[in-house]
Scaffold this active site. Structure first.
Site, mmCIF file in Angstrom:
data_model
loop_
_atom_site.group_PDB
_atom_site.id
_atom_site.type_symbol
_atom_site.label_atom_id
_atom_site.label_comp_id
_atom_site.label_asym_id
_atom_site.label_seq_id
_atom_site.Cartn_x
_atom_site.Cartn_y
_atom_site.Cartn_z
ATOM 1 N N ASP A 34 0.807 -1.223 0.000
ATOM 2 C CA ASP A 34 0.000 0.000 0.000
ATOM 3 C C ASP A 34 0.844 1.279 0.000
ATOM 4 O O ASP A 34 2.053 1.236 0.202
ATOM 5 C CB ASP A 34 -0.866 0.014 1.266
ATOM 6 C CG ASP A 34 -2.163 -0.744 1.067
ATOM 7 O OD1 ASP A 34 -2.492 -1.074 -0.079
ATOM 8 O OD2 ASP A 34 -2.841 -1.001 2.085
ATOM 9 N N LYS A 89 -3.528 3.581 -3.053
ATOM 10 C CA LYS A 89 -4.506 4.583 -3.471
ATOM 11 C C LYS A 89 -4.431 5.699 -2.435
ATOM 12 O O LYS A 89 -4.582 5.446 -1.250
ATOM 13 C CB LYS A 89 -5.933 4.050 -3.536
ATOM 14 C CG LYS A 89 -6.227 2.687 -2.901
ATOM 15 C CD LYS A 89 -7.670 2.313 -3.143
ATOM 16 C CE LYS A 89 -7.989 0.886 -2.821
ATOM 17 N NZ LYS A 89 -8.168 0.536 -1.442
ATOM 18 N N MET A 105 -8.410 9.589 8.234
ATOM 19 C CA MET A 105 -8.771 10.080 6.907
ATOM 20 C C MET A 105 -9.599 11.372 6.963
ATOM 21 O O MET A 105 -10.506 11.559 6.154
ATOM 22 C CB MET A 105 -9.544 8.988 6.130
ATOM 23 C CG MET A 105 -8.699 7.750 5.892
ATOM 24 S SD MET A 105 -9.622 6.384 5.178
ATOM 25 C CE MET A 105 -10.391 5.664 6.599
#
Ligand SMILES: C[S@@+](CC[C@H](N)C(=O)[O-])C[C@H]1O[C@@H](n2cnc3c(N)ncnc32)[C@H](O)[C@@H]1O
Length: 257
Positions: free
Chosen positions: A39, A61, A174
């Site tokens: 990742d 991502k 996030m």
């Protein structure tokens, strides 16, 4: 006759950032991998410690700049398992904390590929800890919520509101780009004087931390680089951070003058 290797997948938690925060079991599996899919938030130092002959494929991502969709990651996992044998899917923190691990497991198991999961140290706890902020503390906070601020459609989640109405420590992943809006929302329930911290690149050499109150969110936000991953911590445990008292002193002096 050359026997082809049996396909299998290990989902391994790499820990919050620093290369030595992976578990021993996770590290052993990395060394035995035939291919590694990793990742965006995986430490380069950690990858450099693994045999250079083991192929390492980036499938990160970050912030809408998707190099890989979840569907294409699922497909690649299965493809590589049949082609190479043991695939290690290396994920930031713990695979089961906002890691979409369940989707990958389900997809692989549909092809009859066995999957094992190795837990990792989650950033939700380790990153605040790295700044000396405990998520619980006797007499200060007896629980914590780990959440993401927004839902798929970008609207605020009901959990954010519910957590704001509790006295639990709020750990928000996030949420950097929504820092100010989150602070405004939470301060409706907890008040503007509630302590808040935003920690970025936790446990890495470039770790940064800003602390203050929810009422100061906008001025704190101006100090940060919004492109970097970060964790927001809201609650009285943040006052454990040494900088909070310095800031608090400045606030009192400012009000007094
Ligand atoms: C998709 S979630 C994955 C969480 C991961 N599975 C875990 O257990 O830590 C990614 C978010 O975790 C947080 N994060 C992960 N590593 C971080 C770090 N070293 N410093 C600050 N935040 C981090 C950020 O909020 C980032 O946007």
């Amino acid at each position: 006759m050359i026997k082809s290797k049996k396909p299998r997948i290990s989902l391994v938690g790499a820990g919050p950032g620093s290369s030595d925060l992976i578990t021993r079991r996770g590290f052993k599996l990395l060394q035995s991998a035939d291919v590694i899919l990793y990742d965006a938030l995986i430490s380069k130092e950690l990858l450099c410690e693994i045999d250079e002959n083991i192929p390492k494929i980036y499938v990160g991502k970050r912030c809408n700049k998707h190099s890989y969709t979840q569907d294409s990651i699922n497909k690649l996992l299965v493809e590589k398992a049949f082609e190479c044998g043991h695939v290690v899917r290396l994920k930031g923190g713990d695979p089961f904390v906002f890691g979409r691990a369940s989707e990958e497991i389900e997809y692989a198991e549909n092809f009859g590929i066995p999957v094992t999961v190795v837990p990792g140290v989650t950033s939700a706890i380790a990153v605040p800890q790295s700044q000396g902020i405990p998520v619980t503390k006797r007499g200060v906070s007896s629980s914590f919520w780990v959440m993401t601020a927004t839902k798929k459609d970008n609207s605020f989640s009901e959990d954010l509101k519910l957590a704001a109405q509790s006295s639990a420590t709020m750990v928000i992943l996030m949420g950097v780009r929504k820092f100010d809006a989150i602070a405004k929302n939470v301060s409706k329930y907890r008040g503007e004087a509630t302590p808040v911290a935003l920690i970025q690149n936790g446990t890495l050499k470039n770790e940064t931390c800003v602390v203050g109150t929810l009422g100061e969110a906008m001025s704190l936000y101006r100090k940060v680089d919004v492109t970097q991953p970060g964790i927001i911590i809201i609650g009285n445990v943040v006052s454990e951070h040494p900088a909070f008292f310095e800031e608090e002193l400045q606030r009192v002096l400012h009000d007094y003058m």
